[in-house]
Design a protein around this motif. Structure first.
Motif, PDB file in Angstrom:
ATOM      1  N   TYR A 191      38.479  35.966  45.160  1.00  0.00           N
ATOM      2  CA  TYR A 191      39.875  35.894  44.734  1.00  0.00           C
ATOM      3  C   TYR A 191      39.981  35.884  43.221  1.00  0.00           C
ATOM      4  N   GLY A 192      40.915  36.673  42.718  1.00  0.00           N
ATOM      5  CA  GLY A 192      41.214  36.717  41.286  1.00  0.00           C
ATOM      6  C   GLY A 192      42.587  36.139  41.035  1.00  0.00           C
ATOM      7  N   LEU A 193      43.288  36.699  40.089  1.00  0.00           N
ATOM      8  CA  LEU A 193      44.645  36.241  39.755  1.00  0.00           C
ATOM      9  C   LEU A 193      45.660  36.986  40.622  1.00  0.00           C
ATOM     10  N   GLY A 194      45.848  36.500  41.849  1.00  0.00           N
ATOM     11  CA  GLY A 194      46.807  37.111  42.769  1.00  0.00           C
ATOM     12  C   GLY A 194      46.293  38.360  43.448  1.00  0.00           C
ATOM     13  N   LEU A 195      45.030  38.669  43.261  1.00  0.00           N
ATOM     14  CA  LEU A 195      44.437  39.861  43.842  1.00  0.00           C
ATOM     15  C   LEU A 195      43.095  39.476  44.451  1.00  0.00           C
ATOM     16  N   GLU A 196      42.855  39.953  45.647  1.00  0.00           N
ATOM     17  CA  GLU A 196      41.647  39.595  46.370  1.00  0.00           C
ATOM     18  C   GLU A 196      40.784  40.842  46.552  1.00  0.00           C
ATOM     19  N   SER A 197      39.473  40.689  46.428  1.00  0.00           N
ATOM     20  CA  SER A 197      38.566  41.791  46.741  1.00  0.00           C
ATOM     21  C   SER A 197      37.864  41.481  48.057  1.00  0.00           C
ATOM     22  N   ARG A 198      37.624  42.539  48.838  1.00  0.00           N
ATOM     23  CA  ARG A 198      36.919  42.400  50.103  1.00  0.00           C
ATOM     24  C   ARG A 198      35.971  43.587  50.244  1.00  0.00           C
ATOM     25  N   PRO A 199      34.775  43.324  50.802  1.00  0.00           N
ATOM     26  CA  PRO A 199      33.840  44.433  51.003  1.00  0.00           C
ATOM     27  C   PRO A 199      34.297  45.357  52.124  1.00  0.00           C
ATOM     28  N   LEU A 200      33.954  46.635  51.968  1.00  0.00           N
ATOM     29  CA  LEU A 200      34.227  47.631  52.997  1.00  0.00           C
ATOM     30  C   LEU A 200      32.965  47.906  53.797  1.00  0.00           C
ATOM     31  N   PRO A 201      33.119  48.223  55.081  1.00  0.00           N
ATOM     32  CA  PRO A 201      31.949  48.625  55.866  1.00  0.00           C
ATOM     33  C   PRO A 201      31.310  49.851  55.202  1.00  0.00           C
ATOM     34  N   GLY A 202      30.031  49.833  55.048  1.00  0.00           N
ATOM     35  CA  GLY A 202      29.352  50.965  54.433  1.00  0.00           C
ATOM     36  C   GLY A 202      29.279  50.890  52.924  1.00  0.00           C
ATOM     37  N   GLY A 203      29.851  49.843  52.329  1.00  0.00           N
ATOM     38  CA  GLY A 203      29.769  49.657  50.883  1.00  0.00           C
ATOM     39  C   GLY A 203      31.094  49.828  50.170  1.00  0.00           C
TER      40      GLY A 203
END
Length: 185
Positions: free
Chosen positions: A112-124
């Motif tokens: 989690y960042g500043l109101g934005l979230e990163s998530r991994p994708l299948p396959g990279g």
């Protein structure tokens, strides 16, 4: 309240001038009344496991203040995330700061960042986005830095199963990666 204190303008005015107008979001607005105007999906809640569905459509998200008072379409949510990630709303330093994340310690690898979230994708790779819910509705949206965007919306909450949330995420990952989600292979 912070937006209004700092700018001297209402939250709705700032959203319109800084986001809706520059990105030409045609189906996005901050409601001014207590009902949702125009055509829109009906929202449902299920207050208990065996309880019947309740139509909660007449509940305006404006009661949630800025936490729920934007109404949008999937197309506009995609346009917003695409514009955000390509730098149409923030300068490079501000966007970099927003995308500086901390692990959430969730098994799925999200951060989690500043109101934005990163998530991994299948396959990279990663996608960036956010989830949101309000009585009767749930949304999950994401975009990749190479320009892919997807939004999934459902009209049941609370009362949905964990499977609904899992399926929403699987659909989003599939759309953004172009591959089938591991949960559905």
């Amino acid at each position: 309240m912070i937006i209004e204190k700092v700018t001297g303008h209402t939250y709705g005015t700032e959203i319109r001038e800084r986001i809706i107008e520059p990105l030409h979001l045609c189906d996005t607005y901050v409601p001014r009344g207590t009902t949702i105007p125009g055509p829109h999906p009906r929202g449902y809640a299920q207050p208990g496991e065996d309880a019947p569905l309740l139509d909660v459509t007449r509940m305006s998200p404006s009661v949630g203040g800025s936490a729920g008072s934007i109404i949008s379409s999937g197309t506009d949510v995609n346009r917003f995330l695409g514009g955000l990630l390509r730098g149409a709303l923030l300068g490079p330093a501000e966007l970099r700061e927003m995308m500086t994340t901390r692990p959430t310690r969730n098994a799925d690898g999200r951060a989690y960042g500043l109101g934005l979230e990163s998530r991994p994708l299948p396959g990279g790779g990663l996608y960036w986005g956010h989830t949101g819910d309000f009585l009767g509705y749930e949304t999950m949206a994401g975009a990749t830095v190479d320009g892919r965007q997807a939004t999934v919306m459902v009209n049941l909450g609370p009362g949905s199963s964990d499977a609904q949330s899992d399926d929403i995420e699987a659909a989003l990952q599939t759309a953004l990666s172009g591959r089938r989600s591991p949960a559905h292979q």
